[in-house]
Scaffold this active site. Structure first.
Site, PDB file in Angstrom:
ATOM      1  CD  GLU A  50      -8.903  -9.316  -3.811  1.00 10.08           C
ATOM      2  OE1 GLU A  50      -7.734  -9.581  -3.442  1.00 10.08           O
ATOM      3  OE2 GLU A  50      -9.801  -9.002  -3.004  1.00 10.08           O
TER       4      GLU A  50
ATOM      5  CE  LYS B 252      -4.016  -2.199   2.188  1.00  6.25           C
ATOM      6  NZ  LYS B 252      -5.110  -2.008   3.168  1.00  6.25           N
TER       7      LYS B 252
ATOM      8  CG  ASN C  33      -3.751  -2.306   6.628  1.00  9.57           C
ATOM      9  OD1 ASN C  33      -3.596  -1.937   5.458  1.00  9.57           O
ATOM     10  ND2 ASN C  33      -4.679  -3.170   6.978  1.00  9.57           N
TER      11      ASN C  33
ATOM     12  CG  HIS D  54      -5.550  -6.213  -0.175  1.00  4.38           C
ATOM     13  ND1 HIS D  54      -6.727  -6.330   0.508  1.00  4.38           N
ATOM     14  CD2 HIS D  54      -5.653  -7.027  -1.261  1.00  4.38           C
ATOM     15  CE1 HIS D  54      -7.521  -7.162  -0.160  1.00  4.38           C
ATOM     16  NE2 HIS D  54      -6.900  -7.603  -1.234  1.00  4.38           N
TER      17      HIS D  54
ATOM     18  CE1 TYR E 287      -9.431  -2.981  -0.089  1.00  3.42           C
ATOM     19  CE2 TYR E 287      -8.589  -1.013  -1.179  1.00  3.42           C
ATOM     20  CZ  TYR E 287      -8.377  -2.132  -0.396  1.00  3.42           C
ATOM     21  OH  TYR E 287      -7.124  -2.409   0.081  1.00  3.42           O
TER      22      TYR E 287
HETATM   23  P1  CMP Z   1      -7.608  -4.504   3.338  1.00  4.21           P
HETATM   24  O1  CMP Z   1      -7.204  -5.907   3.568  1.00  4.21           O
HETATM   25  O2  CMP Z   1      -6.924  -3.796   2.219  1.00  4.21           O
HETATM   26  O3  CMP Z   1      -9.182  -4.434   3.081  1.00  4.21           O
HETATM   27  C1  CMP Z   1      -9.963  -3.308   3.387  1.00  4.21           C
HETATM   28  C2  CMP Z   1      -9.200  -2.230   4.108  1.00  4.21           C
HETATM   29  O4  CMP Z   1      -9.953  -1.231   4.750  1.00  4.21           O
HETATM   30  C3  CMP Z   1      -8.401  -2.869   5.210  1.00  4.21           C
HETATM   31  O5  CMP Z   1      -7.354  -3.643   4.680  1.00  4.21           O
HETATM   32  C4  CMP Z   1      -7.997  -1.637   6.032  1.00  4.21           C
HETATM   33  O6  CMP Z   1      -6.768  -1.085   5.639  1.00  4.21           O
HETATM   34  C5  CMP Z   1      -9.087  -0.620   5.701  1.00  4.21           C
HETATM   35  N1  CMP Z   1      -9.830  -0.221   6.874  1.00  4.21           N
HETATM   36  C6  CMP Z   1      -9.922   1.040   7.353  1.00  4.21           C
HETATM   37  N2  CMP Z   1     -10.674   1.087   8.435  1.00  4.21           N
HETATM   38  C7  CMP Z   1     -11.100  -0.159   8.692  1.00  4.21           C
HETATM   39  C8  CMP Z   1     -11.927  -0.756   9.697  1.00  4.21           C
HETATM   40  N3  CMP Z   1     -12.474  -0.038  10.678  1.00  4.21           N
HETATM   41  N4  CMP Z   1     -12.138  -2.093   9.626  1.00  4.21           N
HETATM   42  C9  CMP Z   1     -11.607  -2.833   8.634  1.00  4.21           C
HETATM   43  N5  CMP Z   1     -10.817  -2.319   7.643  1.00  4.21           N
HETATM   44  C10 CMP Z   1     -10.567  -1.007   7.684  1.00  4.21           C
END
Ligand code: CMP
Length: 139
Positions: free
Chosen positions: A127, A10, A113, A116, A50
């Site tokens: 995906e 990311k 974070n 993904h 998403y």
């Molecule tokens: P990812 O695995 O990329 O899939 C969805 C993303 O939404 C997740 O990782 C997080 O980085 C982001 N995200 C932001 N806020 C939240 C939340 N409260 N709960 C879950 N995902 C979140």
């Protein structure tokens, strides 16, 4: 079984020059990077990618974050690749991520974070197909 999963390094991680460190974790744990490219997602691409989260309160911020800088999209192949990749990433929220995981080591927040990874074999196939042509996967 040998599986393929889809991964994104990311914008928070590309910004901090962490692509190599994250790839090393994958490679040292039996995941092979069989396709990889650095892209800057458009708003439309991020929204579609998403789409399952469209109704979640964090959706708008998530799309804005994912289009805030370049990402590295990749296909990882290996034994139990879907679960293995998720184990190496750790919990979505870095506060809950186990020691030594990518998110524990590098994530800035639940949103920023660092990585993904597909949550199922079925989603992995969808995906992968969204970002890569079959001819780009070089196992
Ligand atoms: P990812 O695995 O990329 O899939 C969805 C993303 O939404 C997740 O990782 C997080 O980085 C982001 N995200 C932001 N806020 C939240 C939340 N409260 N709960 C879950 N995902 C979140």
């Amino acid at each position: 079984a040998i599986e393929r999963t889809f991964s994104i390094i990311k914008p928070d991680a590309t910004r901090r020059n962490l692509t190599g460190k994250i790839n090393t974790i994958f490679e040292e744990n039996g995941l092979r990077i069989i396709a990889q490219k650095r892209i800057w997602m458009s708003e439309q691409q991020a929204k579609t990618f998403y789409g399952v989260h469209a109704e979640r309160p964090f959706f708008k911020d998530l799309v804005s974050f994912m289009t805030s800088g370049p990402v590295v999209v990749q296909v990882l192949e290996g034994e139990n690749a879907v679960a293995k990749n998720r184990e190496l990433m750790g919990a979505t929220n870095p506060a809950n991520a186990a020691e030594g995981t990518i998110r524990k080591l590098f994530a800035e927040s639940i949103e920023a974070n660092s990585a993904h990874g597909s949550d199922s074999l079925e989603n992995a196939a969808t995906e992968i197909a969204y970002f890569f042509a079959g001819l780009e996967l070089l196992a």
